[in-house]
Write a protein that holds these residues in place. Structure first.
Motif, PDB file in Angstrom:
ATOM      1  N   PRO A   1       1.013  -1.626   0.300  1.00 49.54           N
ATOM      2  CA  PRO A   1       0.198  -0.005   0.282  1.00 49.54           C
ATOM      3  C   PRO A   1       1.300   0.890   0.036  1.00 49.54           C
ATOM      4  N   PRO A   2       0.708   2.138  -1.065  1.00 51.75           N
ATOM      5  CA  PRO A   2       1.114   3.474  -0.382  1.00 51.75           C
ATOM      6  C   PRO A   2       1.556   4.008   0.936  1.00 51.75           C
ATOM      7  N   THR A   3       2.155   4.838   1.387  1.00 50.50           N
ATOM      8  CA  THR A   3       2.397   4.813   2.549  1.00 50.50           C
ATOM      9  C   THR A   3       1.562   5.016   3.302  1.00 50.50           C
ATOM     10  N   ARG A   4       1.184   6.746   2.910  1.00 49.18           N
ATOM     11  CA  ARG A   4       0.155   7.364   3.204  1.00 49.18           C
ATOM     12  C   ARG A   4      -0.998   6.753   3.408  1.00 49.18           C
ATOM     13  N   GLU A   5      -1.488   5.606   2.798  1.00 48.14           N
ATOM     14  CA  GLU A   5      -2.406   4.885   3.110  1.00 48.14           C
ATOM     15  C   GLU A   5      -2.664   3.728   3.707  1.00 48.14           C
ATOM     16  N   LEU A   6      -1.362   3.361   3.722  1.00 50.48           N
ATOM     17  CA  LEU A   6      -0.635   2.082   4.980  1.00 50.48           C
ATOM     18  C   LEU A   6      -0.753   3.033   6.645  1.00 50.48           C
ATOM     19  N   ALA A   7      -0.324   4.249   6.870  1.00 47.12           N
ATOM     20  CA  ALA A   7      -0.152   4.800   7.736  1.00 47.12           C
ATOM     21  C   ALA A   7      -1.403   5.476   8.160  1.00 47.12           C
ATOM     22  N   ARG A   8      -2.487   5.997   7.680  1.00 45.25           N
ATOM     23  CA  ARG A   8      -3.908   6.102   7.861  1.00 45.25           C
ATOM     24  C   ARG A   8      -4.396   4.940   8.475  1.00 45.25           C
ATOM     25  N   ARG A   9      -4.458   4.095   8.019  1.00 51.38           N
ATOM     26  CA  ARG A   9      -5.188   2.641   8.396  1.00 51.38           C
ATOM     27  C   ARG A   9      -4.904   2.376   9.406  1.00 51.38           C
ATOM     28  N   LEU A  10      -3.396   2.263   9.956  1.00 55.29           N
ATOM     29  CA  LEU A  10      -2.604   1.684  11.083  1.00 55.29           C
ATOM     30  C   LEU A  10      -2.834   3.186  11.756  1.00 55.29           C
TER      31      LEU A  10
ATOM     32  N   VAL B   1      -0.488   5.689  12.108  1.00 56.16           N
ATOM     33  CA  VAL B   1       0.379   6.117  12.546  1.00 56.16           C
ATOM     34  C   VAL B   1       1.175   7.496  11.476  1.00 56.16           C
ATOM     35  N   SER B   2       2.195   7.671  11.864  1.00 51.12           N
ATOM     36  CA  SER B   2       2.456   9.178  10.584  1.00 51.12           C
ATOM     37  C   SER B   2       3.206   8.143  10.380  1.00 51.12           C
ATOM     38  N   ARG B   3       3.628   8.825   8.998  1.00 52.19           N
ATOM     39  CA  ARG B   3       3.681   8.233   7.154  1.00 52.19           C
ATOM     40  C   ARG B   3       5.253   7.840   7.453  1.00 52.19           C
ATOM     41  N   THR B   4       5.913   9.281   8.034  1.00 55.93           N
ATOM     42  CA  THR B   4       7.095   8.568   8.697  1.00 55.93           C
ATOM     43  C   THR B   4       7.612   7.707   8.988  1.00 55.93           C
TER      44      THR B   4
END
Length: 83
Positions: free
Chosen positions: A37-46, A48-51
Motif C-alpha cells: 500500500p502507499p505509505t500514506r494509505e498504510l499510515a492512515r489505516r494504522l 501512525v505517521s507517514r514517516t
C-alpha cells in the motif's frame, strides 16, 4: 493482496511494521511483484505517521525485500533474500 499489520501494545512501530511486512514477504501472502500500500494509505489505516511507515519501507528496500519506483509505488522484489 490484503494483509494485516497489528500494532497493539508495540513501542517501536516502524520496526513492528517492518517485521510483519518482512514476514508476509518471506512466508507467503505477499509474492514477488505484489504492490505494498502507499505509505500514506498504510499510515492512515494504522493511525501512525507517514514517516513511521516510510522508515519501515526504506529498511525493506535497503535489505532487498522491496523495490520502489517513483510514481508507480513499492513492490515485493522479484528476488527475495533468504531469511
Amino acid at each position: 493482496m490484503e494483509f494485516h499489520v497489528s500494532l497493539v501494545g508495540r513501542r517501536d512501530l516502524a520496526d513492528e511494521i517492518y517485521r510483519q511486512l518482512r514476514e508476509a514477504i518471506v512466508d507467503g501472502p505477499l509474492q514477488p511483484g505484489d504492490p505494498l500500500p502507499p505509505t500514506r494509505e498504510l499510515a492512515r489505516r494504522l493511525s501512525v505517521s507517514r514517516t513511521t511507515v516510510t522508515v519501515a519501507y526504506e529498511r525493506l528496500n535497503g535489505e532487498g525485500f522491496v523495490t520502489s519506483r517513483v510514481g508507480a509505488g513499492t513492490f515485493v522484489s522479484g528476488e527475495v533474500p533468504h531469511s
